[in-house]
Motif scaffolding. Structure first.
Motif, PDB file in Angstrom:
ATOM      1  N   PRO A 137     -56.621 -39.601  47.401  1.00 51.65           N
ATOM      2  CA  PRO A 137     -57.387 -40.576  46.621  1.00 51.65           C
ATOM      3  C   PRO A 137     -58.737 -39.987  46.217  1.00 51.65           C
ATOM      4  CG  PRO A 137     -56.462 -41.612  48.574  1.00 51.65           C
ATOM      5  CD  PRO A 137     -56.262 -40.135  48.718  1.00 51.65           C
ATOM      6  N   LYS A 138     -59.167 -40.291  44.997  1.00 51.42           N
ATOM      7  CA  LYS A 138     -60.463 -39.795  44.520  1.00 51.42           C
ATOM      8  C   LYS A 138     -61.621 -40.405  45.292  1.00 51.42           C
ATOM      9  CE  LYS A 138     -59.561 -38.115  39.934  1.00 51.42           C
ATOM     10  NZ  LYS A 138     -59.949 -38.114  38.530  1.00 51.42           N
ATOM     11  N   HIS A 139     -61.435 -41.632  45.793  1.00 49.34           N
ATOM     12  CA  HIS A 139     -62.495 -42.291  46.543  1.00 49.34           C
ATOM     13  C   HIS A 139     -62.236 -42.126  48.037  1.00 49.34           C
ATOM     14  CE1 HIS A 139     -64.055 -43.942  42.853  1.00 49.34           C
ATOM     15  NE2 HIS A 139     -62.841 -44.356  42.553  1.00 49.34           N
ATOM     16  N   SER A 140     -63.273 -41.763  48.779  1.00 44.92           N
ATOM     17  CA  SER A 140     -63.112 -41.554  50.222  1.00 44.92           C
ATOM     18  C   SER A 140     -62.884 -42.882  50.938  1.00 44.92           C
ATOM     19  CB  SER A 140     -64.343 -40.841  50.786  1.00 44.92           C
ATOM     20  OG  SER A 140     -65.483 -41.654  50.641  1.00 44.92           O
ATOM     21  N   GLY A 141     -62.340 -42.792  52.127  1.00 47.92           N
ATOM     22  CA  GLY A 141     -62.122 -43.963  52.951  1.00 47.92           C
ATOM     23  C   GLY A 141     -60.856 -44.733  52.648  1.00 47.92           C
ATOM     24  N   ILE A 142     -60.026 -44.218  51.744  1.00 46.86           N
ATOM     25  CA  ILE A 142     -58.798 -44.922  51.386  1.00 46.86           C
ATOM     26  C   ILE A 142     -57.606 -44.329  52.121  1.00 46.86           C
ATOM     27  CG2 ILE A 142     -57.190 -45.454  49.511  1.00 46.86           C
ATOM     28  CD1 ILE A 142     -59.656 -45.616  47.662  1.00 46.86           C
ATOM     29  N   GLY A 143     -57.408 -43.033  51.961  1.00 47.52           N
ATOM     30  CA  GLY A 143     -56.231 -42.415  52.563  1.00 47.52           C
ATOM     31  C   GLY A 143     -56.452 -40.952  52.861  1.00 47.52           C
ATOM     32  N   THR A 144     -55.377 -40.307  53.250  1.00 49.79           N
ATOM     33  CA  THR A 144     -55.424 -38.901  53.628  1.00 49.79           C
ATOM     34  C   THR A 144     -54.551 -38.085  52.688  1.00 49.79           C
ATOM     35  OG1 THR A 144     -55.223 -37.392  55.503  1.00 49.79           O
ATOM     36  CG2 THR A 144     -53.568 -39.127  55.339  1.00 49.79           C
ATOM     37  N   THR A 145     -54.746 -36.792  52.693  1.00 46.79           N
ATOM     38  CA  THR A 145     -54.077 -35.868  51.786  1.00 46.79           C
ATOM     39  C   THR A 145     -52.586 -35.736  52.078  1.00 46.79           C
ATOM     40  OG1 THR A 145     -56.125 -34.607  51.570  1.00 46.79           O
ATOM     41  CG2 THR A 145     -54.102 -33.478  50.948  1.00 46.79           C
ATOM     42  N   VAL A 146     -51.821 -35.626  51.002  1.00 46.30           N
ATOM     43  CA  VAL A 146     -50.393 -35.312  51.055  1.00 46.30           C
ATOM     44  C   VAL A 146     -50.241 -33.952  50.373  1.00 46.30           C
ATOM     45  CG1 VAL A 146     -48.097 -35.970  50.246  1.00 46.30           C
ATOM     46  CG2 VAL A 146     -49.742 -37.744  50.915  1.00 46.30           C
ATOM     47  N   ARG A 147     -49.596 -33.009  51.066  1.00 44.30           N
ATOM     48  CA  ARG A 147     -49.400 -31.672  50.492  1.00 44.30           C
ATOM     49  C   ARG A 147     -47.914 -31.401  50.300  1.00 44.30           C
ATOM     50  NH1 ARG A 147     -50.695 -27.779  54.163  1.00 44.30           N
ATOM     51  NH2 ARG A 147     -50.813 -29.279  55.858  1.00 44.30           N
ATOM     52  N   LEU A 148     -47.610 -30.557  49.327  1.00 40.26           N
ATOM     53  CA  LEU A 148     -46.241 -30.132  49.053  1.00 40.26           C
ATOM     54  C   LEU A 148     -46.096 -28.662  49.392  1.00 40.26           C
ATOM     55  CD1 LEU A 148     -45.644 -31.754  45.542  1.00 40.26           C
ATOM     56  CD2 LEU A 148     -45.000 -32.644  47.780  1.00 40.26           C
ATOM     57  N   GLY A 149     -44.992 -28.299  50.039  1.00 37.45           N
ATOM     58  CA  GLY A 149     -44.758 -26.896  50.370  1.00 37.45           C
ATOM     59  C   GLY A 149     -43.368 -26.709  50.935  1.00 37.45           C
ATOM     60  N   THR A 150     -43.229 -25.661  51.722  1.00 40.55           N
ATOM     61  CA  THR A 150     -41.959 -25.366  52.387  1.00 40.55           C
ATOM     62  C   THR A 150     -42.225 -25.171  53.867  1.00 40.55           C
ATOM     63  OG1 THR A 150     -42.184 -23.001  51.972  1.00 40.55           O
ATOM     64  CG2 THR A 150     -40.941 -24.269  50.344  1.00 40.55           C
ATOM     65  N   LEU A 151     -41.177 -25.330  54.650  1.00 38.43           N
ATOM     66  CA  LEU A 151     -41.298 -25.115  56.086  1.00 38.43           C
ATOM     67  C   LEU A 151     -41.453 -23.632  56.377  1.00 38.43           C
ATOM     68  CD1 LEU A 151     -38.533 -27.542  57.370  1.00 38.43           C
ATOM     69  CD2 LEU A 151     -40.996 -27.957  57.234  1.00 38.43           C
ATOM     70  N   LYS A 152     -42.334 -23.303  57.288  1.00 35.53           N
ATOM     71  CA  LYS A 152     -42.580 -21.904  57.640  1.00 35.53           C
ATOM     72  C   LYS A 152     -41.299 -21.226  58.125  1.00 35.53           C
ATOM     73  CE  LYS A 152     -46.627 -20.831  59.185  1.00 35.53           C
ATOM     74  NZ  LYS A 152     -47.813 -20.679  60.008  1.00 35.53           N
ATOM     75  N   ALA A 153     -40.531 -21.914  58.942  1.00 35.59           N
ATOM     76  CA  ALA A 153     -39.296 -21.349  59.496  1.00 35.59           C
ATOM     77  C   ALA A 153     -38.135 -21.373  58.500  1.00 35.59           C
ATOM     78  CB  ALA A 153     -38.897 -22.106  60.762  1.00 35.59           C
ATOM     79  N   ALA A 154     -38.287 -22.114  57.407  1.00 38.20           N
ATOM     80  CA  ALA A 154     -37.225 -22.220  56.395  1.00 38.20           C
ATOM     81  C   ALA A 154     -37.860 -22.279  55.016  1.00 38.20           C
ATOM     82  CB  ALA A 154     -36.379 -23.458  56.660  1.00 38.20           C
ATOM     83  N   PRO A 155     -38.240 -21.127  54.456  1.00 39.03           N
ATOM     84  CA  PRO A 155     -38.974 -21.111  53.187  1.00 39.03           C
ATOM     85  C   PRO A 155     -38.198 -21.650  51.983  1.00 39.03           C
ATOM     86  CG  PRO A 155     -38.592 -18.874  54.005  1.00 39.03           C
ATOM     87  CD  PRO A 155     -38.078 -19.812  55.035  1.00 39.03           C
ATOM     88  N   ASP A 156     -36.913 -21.918  52.165  1.00 38.04           N
ATOM     89  CA  ASP A 156     -36.136 -22.521  51.086  1.00 38.04           C
ATOM     90  C   ASP A 156     -36.030 -24.048  51.258  1.00 38.04           C
ATOM     91  OD1 ASP A 156     -34.595 -22.292  53.397  1.00 38.04           O
ATOM     92  OD2 ASP A 156     -32.718 -22.112  52.282  1.00 38.04           O
ATOM     93  N   ARG A 157     -36.735 -24.578  52.240  1.00 43.01           N
ATOM     94  CA  ARG A 157     -36.666 -26.012  52.561  1.00 43.01           C
ATOM     95  C   ARG A 157     -37.959 -26.711  52.147  1.00 43.01           C
ATOM     96  NH1 ARG A 157     -33.779 -29.111  56.533  1.00 43.01           N
ATOM     97  NH2 ARG A 157     -33.835 -31.173  55.570  1.00 43.01           N
ATOM     98  N   PRO A 158     -37.900 -27.535  51.088  1.00 45.40           N
ATOM     99  CA  PRO A 158     -39.097 -28.256  50.658  1.00 45.40           C
ATOM    100  C   PRO A 158     -39.541 -29.271  51.706  1.00 45.40           C
ATOM    101  CG  PRO A 158     -37.192 -28.811  49.280  1.00 45.40           C
ATOM    102  CD  PRO A 158     -36.730 -27.831  50.289  1.00 45.40           C
ATOM    103  N   ALA A 159     -40.842 -29.523  51.723  1.00 47.14           N
ATOM    104  CA  ALA A 159     -41.381 -30.453  52.712  1.00 47.14           C
ATOM    105  C   ALA A 159     -42.652 -31.117  52.194  1.00 47.14           C
ATOM    106  CB  ALA A 159     -41.684 -29.712  54.017  1.00 47.14           C
ATOM    107  N   LEU A 160     -42.930 -32.271  52.765  1.00 43.86           N
ATOM    108  CA  LEU A 160     -44.198 -32.962  52.581  1.00 43.86           C
ATOM    109  C   LEU A 160     -45.005 -32.739  53.851  1.00 43.86           C
ATOM    110  CD1 LEU A 160     -42.976 -36.339  51.096  1.00 43.86           C
ATOM    111  CD2 LEU A 160     -44.718 -34.902  50.076  1.00 43.86           C
ATOM    112  N   PHE A 161     -46.285 -32.450  53.704  1.00 45.72           N
ATOM    113  CA  PHE A 161     -47.160 -32.209  54.843  1.00 45.72           C
ATOM    114  C   PHE A 161     -48.252 -33.264  54.872  1.00 45.72           C
ATOM    115  CE2 PHE A 161     -45.192 -28.196  53.934  1.00 45.72           C
ATOM    116  CZ  PHE A 161     -44.875 -27.702  55.186  1.00 45.72           C
ATOM    117  N   PHE A 162     -48.579 -33.692  56.100  1.00 47.50           N
ATOM    118  CA  PHE A 162     -49.571 -34.736  56.315  1.00 47.50           C
ATOM    119  C   PHE A 162     -50.565 -34.261  57.354  1.00 47.50           C
ATOM    120  CE2 PHE A 162     -45.548 -36.529  55.049  1.00 47.50           C
ATOM    121  CZ  PHE A 162     -45.894 -37.371  54.022  1.00 47.50           C
ATOM    122  N   ASN A 163     -51.733 -34.880  57.374  1.00 41.96           N
ATOM    123  CA  ASN A 163     -52.769 -34.532  58.342  1.00 41.96           C
ATOM    124  C   ASN A 163     -52.216 -34.719  59.757  1.00 41.96           C
ATOM    125  OD1 ASN A 163     -54.982 -34.699  60.149  1.00 41.96           O
ATOM    126  ND2 ASN A 163     -56.342 -35.281  58.477  1.00 41.96           N
TER     127      ASN A 163
END
Length: 145
Positions: free
Chosen positions: A67-93
């Motif tokens: 969120p652009k404004h602080s105090g609302i939510g936390t970051t969601v990231r997109l990537g792959t699992l370290k142990a499975a680089p062909d496996r998409p994942a969502l990352f959370f705090n």
């Protein structure tokens, strides 16, 4: 209009140049899947008034949404699992209760890695409603925790 991924989602939303570069670094099948997840993130934002506008940026070299404004939510990231680089994942705090919450609500919809990652199916149907719900919970985390 750009089409990508199994689900055929269309995205007309411009991607910042640095984020686009990060997407391009993923192997083609992972890139297509993560672009579809990006569309689901924006759908979650559109469906959840409390989030407001979000920022699309890079954190730890991964496409990230917060969120652009602080105090609302936390970051969601997109990537792959370290142990499975062909496996998409969502990352959370990892300092939140988000993954524990997702495990309670969706015990079999996803595979979870520790307290920070939700593995996504590499192909086939994406659990769209579940992903949008989890993203909305993350992007409003500070309001309900």
């Amino acid at each position: 209009m750009e089409m990508h991924g199994d689900a055929g989602f269309a995205s007309t939303r411009a991607i910042p140049a640095d984020v686009k570069q990060a997407f391009e670094a993923f192997p083609a099948p992972v890139r297509a899947r993560l672009r579809d997840v990006r569309d689901l993130i924006y759908r979650a934002v559109e469906d959840t008034d409390a989030i407001g506008e979000i920022e699309e940026t890079l954190k730890w070299g991964q496409p990230s949404y917060l969120p652009k404004h602080s105090g609302i939510g936390t970051t969601v990231r997109l990537g792959t699992l370290k142990a499975a680089p062909d496996r998409p994942a969502l990352f959370f705090n990892c300092q939140t209760r988000l993954i524990d919450t997702f495990r309670e609500i969706y015990p079999s919809a996803f595979e979870y890695e520790g307290n920070r990652a939700m593995a996504l199916p590499a192909s086939g149907r994406l659990p769209e409603a579940e992903i949008r719900h989890c993203v909305a919970l993350a992007l409003t985390y500070h309001q309900w925790k």
